[in-house]
Design a protein around this motif. Sequence first.
Motif, PDB file in Angstrom:
ATOM      1  N   ARG A 159     -12.562  -6.155  -3.999  1.00 48.23           N
ATOM      2  CA  ARG A 159     -12.891  -6.301  -2.582  1.00 48.23           C
ATOM      3  C   ARG A 159     -14.226  -7.037  -2.518  1.00 48.23           C
ATOM      4  NH1 ARG A 159     -14.794  -2.646  -0.111  1.00 48.23           N
ATOM      5  NH2 ARG A 159     -14.314  -3.506   1.920  1.00 48.23           N
ATOM      6  N   ASN A 211     -18.090  -2.193  -7.415  1.00 48.18           N
ATOM      7  CA  ASN A 211     -17.111  -3.256  -7.231  1.00 48.18           C
ATOM      8  C   ASN A 211     -17.776  -4.621  -7.083  1.00 48.18           C
ATOM      9  OD1 ASN A 211     -14.251  -4.133  -6.236  1.00 48.18           O
ATOM     10  ND2 ASN A 211     -15.643  -4.823  -4.634  1.00 48.18           N
ATOM     11  N   PHE A 227       0.857  -1.187   0.000  1.00 50.53           N
ATOM     12  CA  PHE A 227       0.000   0.000   0.000  1.00 50.53           C
ATOM     13  C   PHE A 227       0.891   1.234   0.000  1.00 50.53           C
ATOM     14  CE2 PHE A 227      -2.234   3.470   2.037  1.00 50.53           C
ATOM     15  CZ  PHE A 227      -3.392   3.506   1.278  1.00 50.53           C
ATOM     16  N   TRP A 284     -18.903   4.161   6.276  1.00 45.24           N
ATOM     17  CA  TRP A 284     -18.985   5.109   5.165  1.00 45.24           C
ATOM     18  C   TRP A 284     -20.422   5.186   4.661  1.00 45.24           C
ATOM     19  CZ3 TRP A 284     -14.248   4.671   1.315  1.00 45.24           C
ATOM     20  CH2 TRP A 284     -13.078   4.896   2.041  1.00 45.24           C
ATOM     21  N   TYR A 321     -17.472  -0.937  -2.269  1.00 48.26           N
ATOM     22  CA  TYR A 321     -16.373  -0.016  -2.532  1.00 48.26           C
ATOM     23  C   TYR A 321     -15.203  -0.758  -3.174  1.00 48.26           C
ATOM     24  CZ  TYR A 321     -18.408   3.972  -0.147  1.00 48.26           C
ATOM     25  OH  TYR A 321     -19.204   5.036   0.184  1.00 48.26           O
ATOM     26  N   PRO A 322     -14.542  -0.121  -4.132  1.00 48.04           N
ATOM     27  CA  PRO A 322     -13.378  -0.759  -4.756  1.00 48.04           C
ATOM     28  C   PRO A 322     -12.153  -0.679  -3.839  1.00 48.04           C
ATOM     29  CG  PRO A 322     -13.716   1.442  -5.666  1.00 48.04           C
ATOM     30  CD  PRO A 322     -14.854   1.196  -4.708  1.00 48.04           C
ATOM     31  N   PRO A 323     -11.042  -1.325  -4.202  1.00 41.42           N
ATOM     32  CA  PRO A 323      -9.830  -1.228  -3.383  1.00 41.42           C
ATOM     33  C   PRO A 323      -9.400   0.240  -3.229  1.00 41.42           C
ATOM     34  CG  PRO A 323      -9.569  -2.906  -5.067  1.00 41.42           C
ATOM     35  CD  PRO A 323     -10.841  -2.195  -5.370  1.00 41.42           C
ATOM     36  N   PHE A 324      -8.589   0.479  -2.225  1.00 40.90           N
ATOM     37  CA  PHE A 324      -8.135   1.846  -1.955  1.00 40.90           C
ATOM     38  C   PHE A 324      -7.207   2.351  -3.048  1.00 40.90           C
ATOM     39  CE2 PHE A 324      -9.078   0.821   2.542  1.00 40.90           C
ATOM     40  CZ  PHE A 324      -9.837   1.943   2.838  1.00 40.90           C
ATOM     41  N   LEU A 377     -22.751   3.109  -0.867  1.00 39.49           N
ATOM     42  CA  LEU A 377     -22.762   3.419  -2.304  1.00 39.49           C
ATOM     43  C   LEU A 377     -24.073   2.909  -2.852  1.00 39.49           C
ATOM     44  CD1 LEU A 377     -19.335   2.525  -3.946  1.00 39.49           C
ATOM     45  CD2 LEU A 377     -20.303   4.762  -3.559  1.00 39.49           C
ATOM     46  N   GLU A 390     -17.206  -0.828   5.498  1.00 39.17           N
ATOM     47  CA  GLU A 390     -18.199  -0.062   4.738  1.00 39.17           C
ATOM     48  C   GLU A 390     -19.345   0.448   5.598  1.00 39.17           C
ATOM     49  OE1 GLU A 390     -19.374  -1.632   0.981  1.00 39.17           O
ATOM     50  OE2 GLU A 390     -17.332  -2.172   0.438  1.00 39.17           O
ATOM     51  N   THR A 415     -14.887   7.917   0.747  1.00 41.09           N
ATOM     52  CA  THR A 415     -15.746   7.435  -0.336  1.00 41.09           C
ATOM     53  C   THR A 415     -14.891   7.070  -1.549  1.00 41.09           C
ATOM     54  OG1 THR A 415     -17.777   7.897  -1.577  1.00 41.09           O
ATOM     55  CG2 THR A 415     -16.168   9.673  -1.485  1.00 41.09           C
ATOM     56  N   TYR A 416     -15.534   6.542  -2.576  1.00 43.47           N
ATOM     57  CA  TYR A 416     -14.885   6.386  -3.875  1.00 43.47           C
ATOM     58  C   TYR A 416     -15.426   7.500  -4.756  1.00 43.47           C
ATOM     59  CZ  TYR A 416     -14.300   4.817  -8.668  1.00 43.47           C
ATOM     60  OH  TYR A 416     -14.009   4.785 -10.005  1.00 43.47           O
ATOM     61  N   SER A 458     -11.115   3.726  -3.725  1.00 46.02           N
ATOM     62  CA  SER A 458     -11.678   4.308  -2.502  1.00 46.02           C
ATOM     63  C   SER A 458     -10.616   5.193  -1.866  1.00 46.02           C
ATOM     64  CB  SER A 458     -12.055   3.197  -1.529  1.00 46.02           C
ATOM     65  OG  SER A 458     -13.020   2.364  -2.118  1.00 46.02           O
ATOM     66  N   VAL A 459     -11.029   6.358  -1.397  1.00 48.35           N
ATOM     67  CA  VAL A 459     -10.062   7.272  -0.790  1.00 48.35           C
ATOM     68  C   VAL A 459     -10.404   7.429   0.692  1.00 48.35           C
ATOM     69  CG1 VAL A 459      -9.110   9.608  -0.833  1.00 48.35           C
ATOM     70  CG2 VAL A 459      -9.729   8.485  -2.976  1.00 48.35           C
ATOM     71  N   TRP A 460      -9.498   7.010   1.517  1.00 45.87           N
ATOM     72  CA  TRP A 460      -9.725   7.035   2.958  1.00 45.87           C
ATOM     73  C   TRP A 460     -10.030   8.451   3.445  1.00 45.87           C
ATOM     74  CZ3 TRP A 460     -10.674   3.762   6.742  1.00 45.87           C
ATOM     75  CH2 TRP A 460     -10.468   4.157   8.067  1.00 45.87           C
ATOM     76  N   LEU A 468      -7.901  -9.587  -1.010  1.00 47.48           N
ATOM     77  CA  LEU A 468      -8.457  -9.104  -2.274  1.00 47.48           C
ATOM     78  C   LEU A 468      -8.412 -10.243  -3.284  1.00 47.48           C
ATOM     79  CD1 LEU A 468      -6.830  -5.568  -2.709  1.00 47.48           C
ATOM     80  CD2 LEU A 468      -8.943  -6.160  -1.561  1.00 47.48           C
ATOM     81  N   SER A 469      -9.403 -10.241  -4.149  1.00 52.01           N
ATOM     82  CA  SER A 469      -9.374 -11.250  -5.208  1.00 52.01           C
ATOM     83  C   SER A 469      -8.831 -10.593  -6.462  1.00 52.01           C
ATOM     84  CB  SER A 469     -10.801 -11.754  -5.472  1.00 52.01           C
ATOM     85  OG  SER A 469     -10.776 -12.595  -6.614  1.00 52.01           O
ATOM     86  N   ASP A 521      -4.433   7.961   5.631  1.00 44.74           N
ATOM     87  CA  ASP A 521      -4.281   6.613   5.083  1.00 44.74           C
ATOM     88  C   ASP A 521      -5.034   5.593   5.921  1.00 44.74           C
ATOM     89  OD1 ASP A 521      -2.440   7.302   2.955  1.00 44.74           O
ATOM     90  OD2 ASP A 521      -1.045   7.783   4.565  1.00 44.74           O
ATOM     91  N   LEU A 555      -8.382  -5.970  -9.181  1.00 45.27           N
ATOM     92  CA  LEU A 555      -8.457  -6.482  -7.818  1.00 45.27           C
ATOM     93  C   LEU A 555      -9.858  -6.178  -7.324  1.00 45.27           C
ATOM     94  CD1 LEU A 555      -5.064  -5.137  -6.427  1.00 45.27           C
ATOM     95  CD2 LEU A 555      -5.563  -7.464  -7.150  1.00 45.27           C
ATOM     96  N   PRO A 573       1.213   5.065   0.797  1.00 43.38           N
ATOM     97  CA  PRO A 573       0.503   6.140   1.505  1.00 43.38           C
ATOM     98  C   PRO A 573       0.221   7.306   0.556  1.00 43.38           C
ATOM     99  CG  PRO A 573       2.536   5.543   2.627  1.00 43.38           C
ATOM    100  CD  PRO A 573       2.548   4.831   1.321  1.00 43.38           C
TER     101      PRO A 573
END
Lengths: 472, 482
Positions: A364, B412, A5, B464, A368-371, B467, B461, A396-397, A390-392, B192-193, B183, A362, A7
């Motif tokens: 999840r 996703n 990951f 948040w 939400y999609p991966p970060f 979605l 999730e 949200t994404y 996704s943005v921490w 993750l797949s 972060d 990838l 940062p």
Amino acid sequence: MKLDFLPEPRLIFANGEHICPRRGIATYGVFDQTQDTRRSEVHVGGVGSSECMEMLGDWLERCKAGIEAPKDAKQERLKLPFCGFNKNAGFGADLKYSESLTRSIRNSDIAEIVAIASRTERVKAAVDLYLENIKFLAQNRHVDVIICVIPEKLYKVISTEGGGAEDTLEDADQSEELNFRRSLKARAMPLGKPLQLIRQVNIDKTKSAGQQDDATKAWNFCTALYYKSGPTIPWKLEQESSRGTSCAVGIAFYRSRDRQTLCTSLAQIFDELGNGLILRGTPVDIDKDDLSPRLSTQQAYDLIKAALTEYRVAMRNFPARLVIHKSSNFTAEELDGIESAARDLHIDAVDFVTILDSRLRLFRDGNYPPFRGTLARVEDNRLLLYSRGSVWYYQTYPGMYVPQPIELRVVKSEESPLLIAREILGLTKMNWNNTQFDGKYPVTLGCARKVGEIMKYLSEADVPQIRYGYYM
Amino acid sequence: MKHIELLNQFREEVSKLALEIESSTAMGHFDINKICEDLVCGLIRELYGFDGLRNLNAEEKQNFPGIDLADDRARVAIQVTSDRSLDKIKDTLAKCVKYKHYEKYDRIIVYILTKKQASYSSDPIDAICADRFDFSTRNDILDSRDISTKAATAEPNRLKAAYELLLAYTRGSDVGLADQDFDPPQEPEEVLSTNLVELYFPPTLFIAEIRPELLESAKGRKLKNHRKAIKDYCRKNGIGTPSDFEASSGRLITFHDLEADDCPFRHLIDEGTIEPLAPSDYYAIDEPHERIFKSLLRFVLQQKLYRHGVLWQHNEGKFIFLPHKPHQNKRTEAWVGQKASSRMVFERKFKTAKKGDVLSTRHLAFSVDFLLLDAEWFVSLTPDWFFSYGDDYRRSIYGDKPLAGLKRMEKNRSVYDQFRFLASWLESIDREDLFSDDSESSPSLSFSSPLKIKGGRSLDEQLWEPLHVPAEDVGQERLGAF
């Protein structure tokens, strides 16, 4: 395959650092605020119908004062209030705009253009009309940047359908061949005043449906305006102090306007401060096997040598390291030419990275999609980077489609692939046209299309401006 | 729930601050006490509703005797201290008596910045207060734990304001400057797949020289595209040949056993040149050989999927699901994900007004890439959609708009589900092939489960905003009309 990951890269502002350009400017001020050479007034000229000029005046007044965040914003960090464009707020400069800095276009002139039957002729006439007024302002008034407001009735007849604005105010009419925006920017280039184009509907208080909120609009509009107004630096990337200076160069190509196969090379150079410089290369050959444009050894040598010379003019020194980004594979000739240029200028370290859209994904187990920052090391020198996701910080994404990662192929490098990926993620935040920090591509390649689109309207004899502000 | 999350974050920050004050005080750094007066003033103002609370040391005079904060309207005064001893409480109350603060304030509170004692003796305190004012050792001596308890019952906007104030003091003037805001946390990690499934192919690859005359045009010119030359030759001579082969540098490459008498390629090659070899001996030679091998894999996959009603659309670079029979308007496939379900992979819709007219033809589609990772082969499956028209399923330009609309609404999870369906379907056709008559005569590919990787940053999730996910097929209902 291994997951890492990265940062969120930090950005440096006048009095502090942050990851978000909006928050950074609002709290710590634009980076160059502390520099003596910076001017504290931005003189803005305006061209458009008298109604448009009134609206522009109102809009700039609102920008000066600051704009509240939308009340129903679910992600407060994404929908930040606009801090205001004045000496006492983030930009630390005053916007100067008055009637004497505007040129009103007569409604009858607009009506005449609207009535022209041929679209090509309409666009040409509209460009001529705006250019005439831009020329007057550039030659007779002290202006740093000129805003052209396009009335809706004119916009409708000079643009193609469905050109909805993406992240910026200026993207609306990008897709057509004889394009008003590109043509106007190219023809106004010799006048030495960057242009900012905006549709009337975007500054019309009474029309907000389907548009960005005003605060976000003001962030993007004012940051671009500030950048265009002169040699300014809204923010710069944090750098490890132990590392030597490095210069990132994106190599791209554009096709000629007549849609023939002629392809010309283009280099976008980004120095330590994030200043973007644009250089036009020479026409290149297309590889018959994969239909990609290829530089010969000499062309690669010339392009990089010219790019580094420009870097030297700006920074008074050559960089210790050179990073080349390209969206297709490097040929042996290209590697050879670039390395020779670097060697001749005593630059020891040259890194070559190919950056491509990837079909790898990838997932999840959620909506939400991966970060953003998720990095999969597919092979030693092959990385998959989620620059969008996704943005921490935003919680949200902030995207519409399922994000597509980019693939980084480190072709040749003195540095670790992880460092190369970190740098690329950093460069996704250096687009002055967008203050939302999750850009997909590094600025070295992300803006190439925009630059090429305008460059192709310049003739061989025209001398292209070197500052990126003229193309965005 | 957002509120609970906020409350937990608030409690965490308050206790962190108390600890910090404790260690600073222990080291003799008392400046922090002074700074905290304003912070405590703000926190109590928000959480206890003393809206007129102000710092007397800042507004009246420095070192205001006995008390630091006061709300004149609510008639409350507060002393802020890091000294938790009974002597300090007594000293404070004695000063309140001396300066007659009780005349202006009905309630005196002592706020302990560190941690108050478990109990305080009431007698010496009662002796000081006498009948001038009431002071309860239970209710009027507060510390961070009381603030946290009070926070639990505070209105959400008051709690939020208090939390932001706390952050502004603990992290500097700009709220949200801590790394944890930038972060995601490292723990717990998520799995993750990837969109990769492992791929197996026959253990032997056969290579042989193509008969030279096949690679020449009628006029004797050498043909560049050798695969096309073979296809053209077979078509011209009415010879049926499978398409799972590749041809390069005058050689034919296939998984079919070229040495077998009934091999369909026998008549195309020079039999004396047949060379069986391990696939790795071929693809590991260099990049061009790997590229040819990947191309062969795609032709083999193409052939396999065609038998199962999935067509390769060359111009689009996609595989598309077809109906099993030409006039079938729907095709669904059963699969087992988290539960057994079925998925529509082909649908032809008709106009409501003119029932015989096709409105749209939608195919589930996917693109593939072959990858060699650490000596193992994988295929990536990228789910997609395809809109066609006509009996031969040509790409419909009117499909671009619904396609963009469909993709815009995908999240996703929906794309992941499409991928899991594809992976599961490929495994299921492997099982079918195992028992089919074709399987013996034609070499094929087989697939295993998707590749998953550990080490993703976790995203809860629940915390948040959700979605928005459209219900299955709502997107197409809305966007199908073109």
